[in-house]
Design a protein around this motif. Structure first.
Motif, short mmCIF file in Angstrom:
data_model
loop_
_atom_site.label_atom_id
_atom_site.label_comp_id
_atom_site.label_asym_id
_atom_site.label_seq_id
_atom_site.Cartn_x
_atom_site.Cartn_y
_atom_site.Cartn_z
N LEU A 8 -30.61 -45.80 -13.86
CA LEU A 8 -30.11 -44.49 -13.45
C LEU A 8 -31.01 -43.87 -12.38
O LEU A 8 -30.52 -43.27 -11.40
CB LEU A 8 -29.99 -43.58 -14.66
N TYR A 9 -32.31 -43.99 -12.57
CA TYR A 9 -33.24 -43.46 -11.57
C TYR A 9 -33.03 -44.14 -10.23
O TYR A 9 -32.93 -43.48 -9.18
CB TYR A 9 -34.70 -43.63 -12.03
N THR A 10 -32.94 -45.45 -10.24
CA THR A 10 -32.81 -46.20 -9.00
C THR A 10 -31.51 -45.88 -8.28
O THR A 10 -31.48 -45.64 -7.07
CB THR A 10 -32.90 -47.71 -9.28
N HIS A 11 -30.41 -45.87 -9.03
CA HIS A 11 -29.10 -45.70 -8.42
C HIS A 11 -28.81 -44.26 -8.01
O HIS A 11 -28.25 -44.02 -6.93
CB HIS A 11 -28.00 -46.19 -9.37
N PHE A 12 -29.17 -43.31 -8.86
CA PHE A 12 -28.75 -41.93 -8.63
C PHE A 12 -29.84 -41.02 -8.07
O PHE A 12 -29.55 -40.17 -7.22
CB PHE A 12 -28.19 -41.33 -9.93
N VAL A 13 -31.06 -41.15 -8.56
CA VAL A 13 -32.12 -40.25 -8.09
C VAL A 13 -32.61 -40.66 -6.71
O VAL A 13 -32.73 -39.84 -5.80
CB VAL A 13 -33.28 -40.17 -9.10
N LYS A 14 -32.87 -41.93 -6.54
CA LYS A 14 -33.37 -42.38 -5.24
C LYS A 14 -32.34 -42.20 -4.12
O LYS A 14 -32.70 -42.09 -2.95
CB LYS A 14 -33.84 -43.84 -5.32
N SER A 15 -31.07 -42.15 -4.50
CA SER A 15 -30.02 -41.93 -3.50
C SER A 15 -29.70 -40.45 -3.29
O SER A 15 -28.89 -40.11 -2.42
CB SER A 15 -28.75 -42.66 -3.92
N THR A 53 -31.09 -35.09 -9.15
CA THR A 53 -32.53 -34.88 -9.02
C THR A 53 -33.22 -35.52 -10.21
O THR A 53 -32.61 -35.75 -11.26
CB THR A 53 -32.89 -33.39 -8.98
N LEU A 54 -34.49 -35.79 -10.06
CA LEU A 54 -35.26 -36.35 -11.17
C LEU A 54 -35.27 -35.38 -12.34
O LEU A 54 -35.15 -35.79 -13.51
CB LEU A 54 -36.69 -36.68 -10.71
#
Length: 426
Positions: free
Chosen positions: A335-342, A346-347
């Motif tokens: 989830l962090y990789t797909h949604f936050v980094k894009s 937000t984190l």
């Protein structure tokens, strides 16, 4: 023993701040900048790392008792710790089903003895999860149940669900519902539509979920129960919940990582690692659950961690394969990789949906927050180093996970539960 987690970015009161965290024995003693190291037994360097409250997952399947070839409390809780989770809610679709005070007390005792994380235990809603006779709700609450669910099975009759909701409302505990009308499945093993047709597999219409959601929301308003919907997956379900909340129904709901990350179009072959219940839906459903999470219609994220043996999940055929995928060890990092980094989430949003929101909604008062005096349930994540998810890294007995092979950021470095190391990256 005193441990000082120093130099990290901590998630405190919904904000990401530069702060040290001092742990004394089982509790958080202090949070602040440049805390002194005097009297500290261990300094943990968290420079460049995320220091979060231990993640909270109110939907896991540990298969224990009765199905321990799939998972055990020991392996499932270690997998949870590997993913940064420190509190989980164990579903009751085990053998025997915890439908009496004695059975649930035995499960709670076993959870405590074998688990390396905090395990809250669901009781079933009905006897043996058969949807025909409700349990003694007060007795189950007194025995230690934190909520009720027949997860894995939808309660098929409105009358039985109405009685269940009245009973749960009287003891002020939630019903977490698997919403599925069996009469609308028509033998389907994946979501009905173009992709099912292309794969030559029987499809079940998504109305099998939303029809029961609609029924239950009416019953929830009539009874005043806290009605929680497990693994929401369709755009119609999201809209129904949005409408019900606007009308004052006490409804909450969760979404699973796989329904946020995948749609049925992502099923490239007849591969059982993509078979789960509810199934992967259409892309417009996936977009609807993302929107619902962002606007507050969907309250939080829960993994529905569902390990199976390799024999039950043949990778070359969904027919006859068990439903479910594992999730504890891959949820945060995917989830962090797909949604936050894009930039989609937000984190802080992601952390809130995986810590404070589930804890607060389910009354898990000691979980979900970094706060002096609270249990030292803490996860440290490396947001900057990329890794590839491999089967060999799993601590769960189950390897039935479609995210194996993905490159991700956000790997867990360390998980503390009550101030003790539950997981440490080698």
């Amino acid at each position: 023993m005193q441990r000082l987690i120093k130099g990290g970015t901590a998630f405190v009161n919904g904000q990401l701040i530069k702060a040290d965290v001092l742990v004394a024995d089982t509790k958080i003693k202090a949070i602040g900048e440049n805390l002194a190291t005097d009297g500290v037994d261990q300094v943990i360097d968290a420079t460049g790392k995320l220091v979060a409250p231990g993640l909270v997952d109110v939907h896991v399947h540990f298969r224990d008792p009765g199905q321990t070839y799939k998972e055990t409390v020991a392996t499932g809780s270690r997998a949870a710790a590997h993913g940064g989770f420190t509190t989980v809610g164990a579903m009751p679709n085990v053998d025997p089903v915890p439908d009496t005070p004695d059975k649930i007390q035995a499960m709670i005792k076993h959870n405590h003895e074998d688990g390396v994380v905090h395990i809250a235990q669901y009781a079933s809603v009905t006897k043996n999860r058969q949807g025909q006779q409700v349990v003694d709700f007060q007795a189950m609450k007194d025995a230690g149940a934190f909520a009720f669910s027949d997860d894995g099975s939808g309660i098929q009759t409105a009358g039985e669900m109405y009685q269940a909701m009245k009973g749960a409302a009287q003891v002020n505990l939630p019903i977490a519902a698997h919403v599925e009308d069996n009469s609308l499945l028509f033998g389907g093993i994946m979501n009905a539509g173009k992709r099912a047709d292309e794969l030559g597999l029987p499809g079940a219409p998504s109305v099998s979920e939303s029809a029961q959601v609609a029924r239950d929301l009416v019953l929830a308003k009539a009874t005043g129960v806290h009605y929680h919907i497990c693994h929401v997956s369709t755009k119609e379900s999201v809209e129904l919940v949005r409408l019900a909340k606007a009308h004052g129904v006490h409804v909450t709901c969760e979404v699973s990582p796989h329904h946020l990350l995948l749609a049925d179009r992502d099923i490239s072959a007849n591969n059982s690692y993509y078979k789960m219940n509810p199934p992967l839906r259409h892309e417009d459903d996936r977009q609807a659950v993302i929107k619902g999470l962002l606007d507050g219609t969907i309250d939080f994220i829960a993994t529905d961690h569902a390990p199976h043996s390799k024999e039950e999940k043949p990778k070359d055929d969904m027919r006859g394969a068990a439903n479910g995928i594992t999730g504890s060890e891959t949820a945060f990092e995917t989830l962090y990789t797909h949604f936050v980094k894009s930039g989609v989430f937000t984190l802080a949003q992601l952390l809130n949906w995986m810590t404070a929101k589930p804890a607060d909604i389910f009354g898990l008062s000691q979980a979900g927050h970094l706060e002096p005096g609270k249990p030292a349930d803490i996860a440290i994540f490396d947001l900057n180093t990329e890794r590839t998810i491999t089967e060999s890294s799993y601590l769960s007995k189950g390897v039935n996970n479609p995210f194996t092979g993905r490159k991700v950021f956000g790997t867990t470095d360390l998980t503390l539960v009550d101030g003790q190391v539950a997981y440490q990256r080698k």
